[in-house]
Design an enzyme around this catalytic site. Sequence first.
Site, PDB file in Angstrom:
ATOM      1  N   ASN A  85       3.193   3.153  -9.367  1.00  0.00           N
ATOM      2  CA  ASN A  85       3.312   4.475  -8.732  1.00  0.00           C
ATOM      3  C   ASN A  85       4.196   5.424  -9.530  1.00  0.00           C
ATOM      4  OD1 ASN A  85       1.659   4.115  -6.527  1.00  0.00           O
ATOM      5  ND2 ASN A  85       3.301   3.429  -5.183  1.00  0.00           N
ATOM      6  N   LYS A 133       4.278  -2.543  -7.714  1.00  0.00           N
ATOM      7  CA  LYS A 133       3.608  -1.358  -7.163  1.00  0.00           C
ATOM      8  C   LYS A 133       4.431  -0.097  -7.428  1.00  0.00           C
ATOM      9  CE  LYS A 133       1.289   0.755  -3.318  1.00  0.00           C
ATOM     10  NZ  LYS A 133       1.235   0.997  -1.875  1.00  0.00           N
ATOM     11  N   LYS A 152       6.211   7.807   5.771  1.00  0.00           N
ATOM     12  CA  LYS A 152       6.701   8.106   4.428  1.00  0.00           C
ATOM     13  C   LYS A 152       8.035   7.381   4.241  1.00  0.00           C
ATOM     14  CE  LYS A 152       3.709  11.239   2.879  1.00  0.00           C
ATOM     15  NZ  LYS A 152       2.940  11.034   1.619  1.00  0.00           N
ATOM     16  N   GLY A 154      -1.910   4.004   7.979  1.00  0.00           N
ATOM     17  CA  GLY A 154      -1.571   3.331   9.224  1.00  0.00           C
ATOM     18  C   GLY A 154      -2.739   3.352  10.201  1.00  0.00           C
ATOM     19  N   ASN A 208       1.769   8.389 -10.126  1.00  0.00           N
ATOM     20  CA  ASN A 208       2.135   9.513  -9.265  1.00  0.00           C
ATOM     21  C   ASN A 208       2.947  10.547 -10.033  1.00  0.00           C
ATOM     22  OD1 ASN A 208       1.361   9.109  -6.329  1.00  0.00           O
ATOM     23  ND2 ASN A 208       2.232   7.134  -6.786  1.00  0.00           N
ATOM     24  N   ASN A 231      -6.051  10.954 -11.170  1.00  0.00           N
ATOM     25  CA  ASN A 231      -5.496   9.735 -11.765  1.00  0.00           C
ATOM     26  C   ASN A 231      -6.150   9.381 -13.101  1.00  0.00           C
ATOM     27  OD1 ASN A 231      -4.029   9.710  -9.452  1.00  0.00           O
ATOM     28  ND2 ASN A 231      -4.858   7.785  -8.638  1.00  0.00           N
ATOM     29  N   GLY A 271      -0.427   7.675   9.942  1.00  0.00           N
ATOM     30  CA  GLY A 271      -1.093   8.706   9.139  1.00  0.00           C
ATOM     31  C   GLY A 271      -2.424   8.133   8.694  1.00  0.00           C
ATOM     32  N   GLU A 281       7.500  11.600  -2.188  1.00  0.00           N
ATOM     33  CA  GLU A 281       8.275  10.355  -2.184  1.00  0.00           C
ATOM     34  C   GLU A 281       8.914  10.088  -3.545  1.00  0.00           C
ATOM     35  OE1 GLU A 281       6.457   7.367   1.030  1.00  0.00           O
ATOM     36  OE2 GLU A 281       4.955   7.926  -0.475  1.00  0.00           O
ATOM     37  N   ASN A 306       5.410   3.015   0.431  1.00  0.00           N
ATOM     38  CA  ASN A 306       5.779   3.151  -0.977  1.00  0.00           C
ATOM     39  C   ASN A 306       7.286   3.038  -1.124  1.00  0.00           C
ATOM     40  OD1 ASN A 306       3.237   3.631  -2.162  1.00  0.00           O
ATOM     41  ND2 ASN A 306       3.283   5.746  -1.436  1.00  0.00           N
TER      42      ASN A 306
END
Lengths: 309, 309
Positions: free
Chosen positions: B183, B179, B72, B13, B187, B197, B10, B261, B97
């Site tokens: 997140n 992390k 994902k 990547g 998120n 954010n 995606g 996610e 993630n």
Amino acid sequence: MMRFIIFGAGALGSLFGALLSTRHHVLLIGRKRHIKAIEKNGLKIEGKTKGIFYPETKWDGKKYDLVILTTKSYDTKKAVKQIMKKFGRIPILSLQNGLRNEEIIAEMLGKKYAIGGITSHGATFLQPGIIFHAGEGDTIIGELNGKITKRIKEIAEAFNECGIKTIISKEIKKEIWKKAIINSAINGLTSILKCKNGDILKNRYAKELLKKICIEGIEVARAEGIEIGEEIVKKTVEVAEKTSDNISSMLQDLLKGKKTEVDEINGEIARIAKKHGINAPLNEFITYIIKAMCGIWVDLPLIQSRRGP
Amino acid sequence: MMRFIIFGAGALGSLFGALLSTRHHVLLIGRKRHIKAIEKNGLKIEGKTKGIFYPETKWDGKKYDLVILTTKSYDTKKAVKQIMKKFGRIPILSLQNGLRNEEIIAEMLGKKYAIGGITSHGATFLQPGIIFHAGEGDTIIGELNGKITKRIKEIAEAFNECGIKTIISKEIKKEIWKKAIINSAINGLTSILKCKNGDILKNRYAKELLKKICIEGIEVARAEGIEIGEEIVKKTVEVAEKTSDNISSMLQDLLKGKKTEVDEINGEIARIAKKHGINAPLNEFITYIIKAMCGIWVDLPLIQSRRGP
């Protein structure tokens, strides 16, 4: 004939004032534009109740039997102060949202002046002078000490004879808690999800949260010495079903950019929990996130597509 | 020269694939339309990195050194199955993630095939064949047993020589937790509040929730045997500051009506808490409410006016 003051005649207060004015003396106190419109054209009610009503808008100088308080719950203190200053000490019946109104009245005026109440009538403000009666429901009133006094019977009778179906409760605080728990779940979730009341039931995650919030409320009530059974979960689902097309008052406020009652509903549950050394993380989260929503300018596009739960 | 497969090319990547392709053999595996566009016009990167890159899109039949997994996190199992079927057992580095990717890889392929990693590069998918490199940041990789192996050094060297600033950690699981906690807060909150954010920091209630969510994460990590200090709160604030104009990946997914996610980030924290007999009510609430948001059709107007916190 009784003499009532409706203090804070928004949608709900105006509806009560209109109905009571058919057989009683009613003084409406509310926003200037609304009162001016009523003076000019009468108070028009649409929906479940239809008609034009003529409550008083000016004080005739005589004494009143009861103030019916229908301001937003964050204005209770200010309202009681104004009532005291203008009319002296009169019994005040709170029909507001939230958990602390009758306590605030009792603290400020003295215990015997405070009467507790809840109502599940739904009303919305269409425009100055015009109210929409969206849904009918019971009204429950009660003395804080649980006694069936002469005055509580008189008030209930006056309400009932004007078509406001009213029950006297010996445990009004419990009824107020039940309504607060129902509101904490329905108002809280619909405000975060920006959906109608019934939409909560269409999604299993939202429905699960509704249940969790109710259960948290039950635990906090128990810590406060008030036993509310798990049937409140079922009752909350029923209320969401019955009002499925309604936009909750909290979401209405949020959408209009107005202050919400989240502090007086979810925030109060969280504060009472803290007082007893327990946690109410869901109510606390809801309080903070809805207060954040009031403060953050949302300029992103809305969610556009639907996914199954 | 190393031979890499990017599995799930995606935005992120593809960025890694593009950069690595300048000095290494890279096979990109991704969605058909994206791959077709790359075959036709090359892989165009805009933003912090600018250029057109030419990774491979077809397998030459030879063996690879490493799969870099960037699907994902809810697709990890499916991806590992496909990799195994097509390429056999090769080491897989997860740059995804969530908290369970390297564990899933280890369970499916065997411990020695799993390598943990995180990256704070930001990338967005503009259109098939074109990626926007939004922000630069460190990449941290590590063996699950904490050893500084030959292969981990080789990978870090390959990354670094292609401009992907990479550090080897002896405690990669801790880095992955850090992390995930960052997140979970950023998120989660931006998705509920539908804000960028940086907006979280502009509102004191949202900022307070950010802190509470981080602290809940620290407690769950501790139960899992991973010590993360309270400095993660400060770090989370820093990340929100540094990425203040970004729309978090979770909110991007939500706005596109795609699966988020949340289960692999907040949901996993809540599940790990339960496993240890503690609660993570905030992460649990966030998980449920975001899953509810995916399922409820929002057709109400947006909040229109701003109120101070």
